[in-house]
Design a protein around this motif. Structure first.
Motif, PDB file in Angstrom:
ATOM      1  N   GLY A 284      41.143  -2.179  53.260  1.00  0.00           N
ATOM      2  CA  GLY A 284      39.882  -1.486  53.090  1.00  0.00           C
ATOM      3  C   GLY A 284      39.238  -1.262  54.438  1.00  0.00           C
TER       4      GLY A 284
ATOM      5  N   GLN B  97      40.543  -3.932  45.764  1.00  0.00           N
ATOM      6  CA  GLN B  97      39.223  -3.621  45.205  1.00  0.00           C
ATOM      7  C   GLN B  97      38.774  -4.733  44.265  1.00  0.00           C
TER       8      GLN B  97
ATOM      9  N   TYR C  32      38.217   0.948  49.616  1.00  0.00           N
ATOM     10  CA  TYR C  32      39.151  -0.157  49.388  1.00  0.00           C
ATOM     11  C   TYR C  32      40.447   0.352  48.787  1.00  0.00           C
TER      12      TYR C  32
END
Lengths: 122, 108
Positions: free
Chosen positions: A49, A65, A60
């Protein structure tokens, strides 16, 4: 001279939180995006990210994420990567990298920090 | 996501010899291709960007070529300090950056 100096190695237990840092110098910190890259033991490089320090906009990888958070403190020209609940599978070397193109998320990682080794073990 | 494939996985070369490393993209990345060198215990170091432009301070024995989906990194006369792992990376289709799995150049 552009430098990215990362914080030292960490040993943590599963479930613990952690924040590692990347101190930038030698350039206009808010002009260049910073990315984070993971390297698991004996493996290749994975982009996690990144962040635009000028407005804290982040992107991300779907693989990361929700599990990590990228942030900056522009007053100390430092980027951070943090976890709220570590897993054993987070054991890896983590690198920050400065993007090559100002004011744009594009470009390649032209300068890398020295890496921070994170070990997660019970 | 663009997949980067490097070959061979390991390359054995004698000091002073020539090393040719390949990188293939699953779709065209034009010239948005970088090469990195990583030595044990060290961070990756940028060698080449734009497929063929050497980064600052990189010796002329390192050269990159190719465009589209096929790329090559050539080290013309291997020095002892060149034995390392080399990664290619595309940055046209972003996010994410994607890297090849690496080629290890070892002493023959």
């Amino acid at each position: 001279e552009v430098q990215l100096v990362q914080s030292g190695a960490e040993v943590k237990k599963p479930g613990e939180s952690l924040r590692i840092s990347c101190k930038a110098s030698g350039y206009s910190f808010t002009s260049y995006w910073i990315s984070w890259v993971r390297q698991m033991p004996g493996k290749g490089l994975e982009w996690m990210g990144n962040i635009d320090p000028s407005d804290s906009y982040t992107k991300y990888s779907p693989s990361f994420q929700g599990h990590v958070t990228v942030s900056t403190d522009n007053s100390v020209t430092t980027a951070y990567l943090q976890w709220s609940s570590l897993k054993a599978s987070d054991t890896a070397m983590y690198y920050c990298a400065k993007h090559s193109v100002p004011y744009d998320s594009a470009g390649y990682p032209e300068k890398w920090g020295q890496g921070t080794l994170v070990t997660v073990s019970s | 996501e663009i997949v980067m494939t490097q070959s061979p996985a390991t390359l054995s070369v004698s000091p002073g010899g020539r090393a040719t490393l390949s990188c293939r993209a699953s779709q065209s990345v034009r010239s948005s291709l970088a090469w990195f060198q990583q030595k044990p215990g060290q961070a990756p170091r940028l060698l080449i960007y734009g497929a063929s432009t050497r980064a600052t301070g990189i010796p002329a024995r390192f050269s990159g070529s190719g465009s589209g989906t096929e790329f090559t990194l050539t080290i013309s006369s291997l020095q002892s300090e060149d034995f390392a792992v080399y990664y290619c990376q595309q940055y046209i289709n972003w996010p994410p950056w994607t890297f090849g799995q690496g080629t290890k150049v070892e002493i023959k």
